[in-house]
Write a protein that holds these residues in place. Structure first.
Motif, PDB file in Angstrom:
ATOM      1  N   MET A   1       0.848  -1.164   0.000  1.00 23.87           N
ATOM      2  CA  MET A   1       0.000   0.000   0.000  1.00 23.87           C
ATOM      3  C   MET A   1       0.899   1.235   0.000  1.00 23.87           C
ATOM      4  N   VAL A   2       0.615   2.151  -0.904  1.00 23.85           N
ATOM      5  CA  VAL A   2       1.361   3.401  -0.992  1.00 23.85           C
ATOM      6  C   VAL A   2       0.368   4.547  -0.884  1.00 23.85           C
ATOM      7  N   VAL A   3       0.616   5.440   0.042  1.00 28.35           N
ATOM      8  CA  VAL A   3      -0.212   6.636   0.214  1.00 28.35           C
ATOM      9  C   VAL A   3       0.701   7.853   0.265  1.00 28.35           C
ATOM     10  N   THR A   4       0.110   9.016   0.320  1.00 33.55           N
ATOM     11  CA  THR A   4       0.890  10.244   0.312  1.00 33.55           C
ATOM     12  C   THR A   4       0.812  10.968   1.644  1.00 33.55           C
ATOM     13  N   GLU A   5       1.883  11.663   1.966  1.00 34.75           N
ATOM     14  CA  GLU A   5       1.902  12.485   3.177  1.00 34.75           C
ATOM     15  C   GLU A   5       1.104  13.773   2.992  1.00 34.75           C
ATOM     16  N   MET A   6       0.595  14.010   1.780  1.00 35.73           N
ATOM     17  CA  MET A   6      -0.170  15.225   1.518  1.00 35.73           C
ATOM     18  C   MET A   6      -1.612  15.103   2.026  1.00 35.73           C
ATOM     19  N   HIS A   8      -4.755  14.612   4.616  1.00 35.01           N
ATOM     20  CA  HIS A   8      -5.108  15.006   5.982  1.00 35.01           C
ATOM     21  C   HIS A   8      -4.886  13.795   6.879  1.00 35.01           C
ATOM     22  N   ARG A   9      -4.512  14.021   8.102  1.00 38.43           N
ATOM     23  CA  ARG A   9      -4.225  12.919   9.043  1.00 38.43           C
ATOM     24  C   ARG A   9      -5.400  11.950   9.167  1.00 38.43           C
ATOM     25  N   SER A  10      -6.624  12.443   9.069  1.00 36.03           N
ATOM     26  CA  SER A  10      -7.771  11.535   9.198  1.00 36.03           C
ATOM     27  C   SER A  10      -7.774  10.496   8.076  1.00 36.03           C
ATOM     28  N   ASN A  11      -7.267  10.864   6.914  1.00 36.69           N
ATOM     29  CA  ASN A  11      -7.191   9.923   5.809  1.00 36.69           C
ATOM     30  C   ASN A  11      -5.978   9.002   5.965  1.00 36.69           C
ATOM     31  N   VAL A  12      -4.827   9.559   6.280  1.00 36.80           N
ATOM     32  CA  VAL A  12      -3.621   8.757   6.465  1.00 36.80           C
ATOM     33  C   VAL A  12      -3.825   7.741   7.581  1.00 36.80           C
ATOM     34  N   ASP A  13      -4.401   8.174   8.676  1.00 37.01           N
ATOM     35  CA  ASP A  13      -4.611   7.265   9.806  1.00 37.01           C
ATOM     36  C   ASP A  13      -5.558   6.126   9.437  1.00 37.01           C
ATOM     37  N   SER A  14      -6.535   6.400   8.586  1.00 30.59           N
ATOM     38  CA  SER A  14      -7.450   5.339   8.141  1.00 30.59           C
ATOM     39  C   SER A  14      -6.710   4.289   7.315  1.00 30.59           C
ATOM     40  N   TRP A  15      -5.838   4.743   6.396  1.00 31.46           N
ATOM     41  CA  TRP A  15      -5.047   3.806   5.611  1.00 31.46           C
ATOM     42  C   TRP A  15      -4.079   3.041   6.511  1.00 31.46           C
ATOM     43  N   ALA A  16      -3.475   3.719   7.467  1.00 29.38           N
ATOM     44  CA  ALA A  16      -2.539   3.061   8.385  1.00 29.38           C
ATOM     45  C   ALA A  16      -3.256   2.000   9.215  1.00 29.38           C
ATOM     46  N   THR A  17      -4.455   2.287   9.657  1.00 30.15           N
ATOM     47  CA  THR A  17      -5.239   1.307  10.414  1.00 30.15           C
ATOM     48  C   THR A  17      -5.577   0.106   9.548  1.00 30.15           C
ATOM     49  N   ALA A  18      -5.988   0.361   8.306  1.00 36.23           N
ATOM     50  CA  ALA A  18      -6.300  -0.738   7.385  1.00 36.23           C
ATOM     51  C   ALA A  18      -5.068  -1.599   7.134  1.00 36.23           C
ATOM     52  N   ASN A  20      -2.484  -1.977   9.144  1.00 36.38           N
ATOM     53  CA  ASN A  20      -2.206  -2.702  10.379  1.00 36.38           C
ATOM     54  C   ASN A  20      -3.165  -3.881  10.552  1.00 36.38           C
ATOM     55  N   ASP A  21      -4.450  -3.654  10.271  1.00 37.10           N
ATOM     56  CA  ASP A  21      -5.457  -4.708  10.430  1.00 37.10           C
ATOM     57  C   ASP A  21      -5.238  -5.877   9.480  1.00 37.10           C
ATOM     58  N   THR A  22      -4.613  -5.619   8.337  1.00 38.63           N
ATOM     59  CA  THR A  22      -4.408  -6.668   7.336  1.00 38.63           C
ATOM     60  C   THR A  22      -2.942  -7.090   7.225  1.00 38.63           C
ATOM     61  N   ASN A  23      -2.128  -6.630   8.172  1.00 40.26           N
ATOM     62  CA  ASN A  23      -0.700  -6.955   8.186  1.00 40.26           C
ATOM     63  C   ASN A  23      -0.035  -6.589   6.855  1.00 40.26           C
ATOM     64  N   THR A  24      -0.376  -5.405   6.374  1.00 34.13           N
ATOM     65  CA  THR A  24       0.124  -4.898   5.096  1.00 34.13           C
ATOM     66  C   THR A  24       1.155  -3.812   5.349  1.00 34.13           C
TER      67      THR A  24
END
Length: 77
Positions: A1-6, A8-18, A20-24
Motif C-alpha cells: 500500500m502506498v499513500v501520500t503524506e499530503m 489530511h491525518r484523518s485519511n492517512v490514519d485510516s489507511w494506516a489502520t487498514a 495494520n489490520d491486514t498486516n500490510t
C-alpha cells in the motif's frame, strides 16, 4: 500500500489502520517541502510488482498542488 503524506491525518490514519489490520506494509510518497508537491523521485522504489493499492490525492485543498497522477499510474521517472 502506498499513500501520500499530503493527505489530511484523518485519511492517512485510516489507511494506516487498514494496513495494520491486514498486516500490510504501508509506504509514503513524501512532500517536496520547497515546491509543496509530491516528491516523485523515488516513485519506482515505492511502487513495485507487489503493490496492491496506491492512494493519492489529485489536488491539495490546502496548498493547491496538482498531483501528476498519470506519472504515478505509469511509474515513470
Amino acid at each position: 500500500m502506498v499513500v501520500t503524506e499530503m493527505y489530511h491525518r484523518s485519511n492517512v490514519d485510516s489507511w494506516a489502520t487498514a494496513a495494520n489490520d491486514t498486516n500490510t506494509k504501508i509506504r509514503f510518497i513524501s512532500v517536496d517541502k520547497e515546491r509543496l508537491t509530491l516528491d516523485l523521485i523515488l516513485l519506482d522504489n515505492l511502487i513495485d510488482e507487489n503493490t496492491k493499492l496506491v492512494a493519492v490525492t489529485l489536488a491539495s485543498n490546502v496548498v493547491g498542488a496538482i498531483t501528476d497522477v498519470e506519472r504515478i499510474a505509469k511509474r515513470e521517472k
